[in-house]
Each structure stands twice: as C-alpha cells, then as structure tokens.
Design a protein around this motif. Sequence first.
Motif, mmCIF file in Angstrom:
data_model
loop_
_atom_site.group_PDB
_atom_site.id
_atom_site.type_symbol
_atom_site.label_atom_id
_atom_site.label_comp_id
_atom_site.label_asym_id
_atom_site.label_seq_id
_atom_site.Cartn_x
_atom_site.Cartn_y
_atom_site.Cartn_z
ATOM 1 N N UNK A 181 51.838 42.816 44.462
ATOM 2 C CA UNK A 181 51.828 41.814 45.521
ATOM 3 C C UNK A 181 50.933 42.289 46.664
ATOM 4 N N UNK A 182 50.176 41.344 47.221
ATOM 5 C CA UNK A 182 49.369 41.611 48.415
ATOM 6 C C UNK A 182 49.918 40.715 49.519
ATOM 7 N N UNK B 28 50.218 46.284 50.293
ATOM 8 C CA UNK B 28 50.356 45.939 48.883
ATOM 9 C C UNK B 28 51.566 46.680 48.337
ATOM 10 N N UNK C 245 50.338 35.405 50.908
ATOM 11 C CA UNK C 245 50.884 36.241 49.843
ATOM 12 C C UNK C 245 50.107 35.989 48.565
ATOM 13 N N UNK C 246 49.691 37.059 47.882
ATOM 14 C CA UNK C 246 49.064 36.846 46.577
ATOM 15 C C UNK C 246 49.664 37.784 45.542
#
Lengths: 144, 205
Positions: A108-109, A140, A75-76
């Motif tokens: 969010x990715x 995303x 998660x990024x």
Amino acid sequence: MFRVILICSMLLTTGVWAGELPPIGYVKNITGEATVTTKGDIIRAKVSTPVYQSSVLNTRAQSSMGIILKDATVISLGPETEFAIDEYAYVPAKNKFKLGSRITKGSLNYVSGIIAKLQPDAVTVTTPSGTIGVRGTKFVVKVE
Amino acid sequence: MRFSTQILFSCKALGCRIFIAGVAYLMIAGCASSYVVLLENQDGTTGKVIIKGQKGEQVLSIANQGAPLDGSAPAAPVSKDKLNKDFSAAIAAQPRLPVSYLLYFRKDVLLTRESEALIPKIIAEAADRQAVDISVIGHTDTMSTIKLNERLSQQRAAKIIALLKKKGINFHAITLESHSERNLLILTPDNTYEPRNRRVEVLIR
C-alpha cells in the motif's frame, strides 16, 4: 404519520438506507483486475467506482488500483492486496473526523489528507501485527 | 553465498535484531516481511509514522527509513532496490494528488478580480484528471448574523458551482458544502470584517 412509518419500514426492508449513504471516495485508476466490496456486494472496480465506509478493496496478481477519499487522502494498492476502510468520518463543520483502515495482505502507498492534518490521532492503519498511526505524511506498507 | 547464509542464520537466532550498524537495513531486507517505510512528502517535508506492534512501539521520522510492523526493531534505512521491489506497483498507481483553490469575494457573491482570474486554472486542473470529484465549500466572515451567513455561504458555493459548470468543467461528482462562519481561515471575534474569511474553497480530486 402512518405513511412515514410505512416508507421507513419499506426502506429498511429493501436495504435502501445503506445504498443512500454518500460515497467517501472514488477509484481513480486501475491496472489489471480489482474489486470493491461493500456490505457483501462485490463490484468489479473501474475508474469512478464509488468507495463507501466499510468497503473492502482487493487487487489481483499483476494488478493495482488508486483511490482518493473526500478529505484528499490518496491511497494506492499494489498487486494481491486487501485493504478495508472500516471507519470514515469527514465533517469539518462539526469537527468530526475519523479514518480507520486495515491492510490484511499486500502493499500500500498512502498519502495522508486533511483528517490527518486536523486530527492526527483519528487516523490509523491496522495490520495483522500492529497498528500504524499517521502524522501528516506519506508512507508505504507491506504485509505478508 | 556463505555471507547470506550467515545473515539468515543470525536473523533467525536474533529474532530480526541485527546489532551491526553497517548492515542495519538488512534487518528489513532479510527478515521482516511485514514493514512500513516513511517517505518524503511532495512538498519536501516529512511527517511521522508511529508503530504500535505486538512486540513494541517505534516512531519513524526520517524519510526512507522503515521498521517491522510488530514494533520489534527500531527504524533503519531501506535500500532503493528493496523499495522498488516491494512497492513500485503501489507507488506507480498513486493518483495525481488533489489540489485546492481559494476564491475570495469583494462583496456578497462577487468574486475579486484575482480570484476570477483563477477560474481558467481550475478548469484546466480538472480537465486531465479521471473521475474528477470536486467539493465546493462556502465560507463567510463573522459580520452579520449566523442565519444570514449560512445563506450567504451557501449562495457563494452555489454561484461558484454554476460558474464552473457554465465554463464546462470536467467532473464526475461535484458536491456543495457550506461552513458559514464556523470554519474561519483567520480567527476573529464575532461581527468582524475579514476579507480573507469571505471565500469559497474548490477542492479538485
């Protein structure tokens, strides 16, 4: 017996129980400023900061952060994002799986991991206007 | 200018529902500020995203298509520019994806030659990652008793951890897990010899 009870009550009153739960993942990278908040404790995030069930992740403007969870979910977060992991269970030996998360603002990715593979309906991302179910994939999401 | 005003107007009037197929992606570009976009996986496959919103349910199953989070409109293509503008920072922050290795045993805790040869690859994979979090998960086949297999599964994982540490693996956290015969790679009846089940998985995150 008395001693066991004494130790238990000491642990309860000092809140050691919460601290002893194992991390469910770690921060892998940081740009700018970000925090990980767990049970009211706000920690300035750096590489290797642990993430727990119920942790809330926040990034500031022009900042980003990447984490990996135990089940290999990646998660990024983009800038000015708030993302929480409300429920997490990854116990393959007992077939216990759950990944309930929430994004309240920002971007969010998301790359789904083993939980989404083994029990797809156990993975959800809640947003202010709807819930996302994840079937083994990358996506995303943006919340304004 | 007049064109964009017109689109803004129709967005408002139609509550983000644009009916002209040619400009379908504008639905997202112009109106929906909260939305999700499905992307292609690293291996070239694409999964699914299911939206259960306040205004309906939608399913995304085609890469680079998106839809509003409230479920009010079906999937529509999202332009590269839009993706870049909204998500370049989040995507750039994606950590290197985890990798998992399977090591097999010819007997008890003795690795096969092929699996021994994998050890340097595992060391190299961990070397240039940050905050490396490793799980070492022991498994057995269904030969022998559950009790003995639990011990063997534990011993296999412990042996691999010791070996990786001896070779100087880079790690922040390393966790031993033991699934014994409860998590078979190849499903077999009880008391079945199956070399593919005699394994340790090393997951590098």
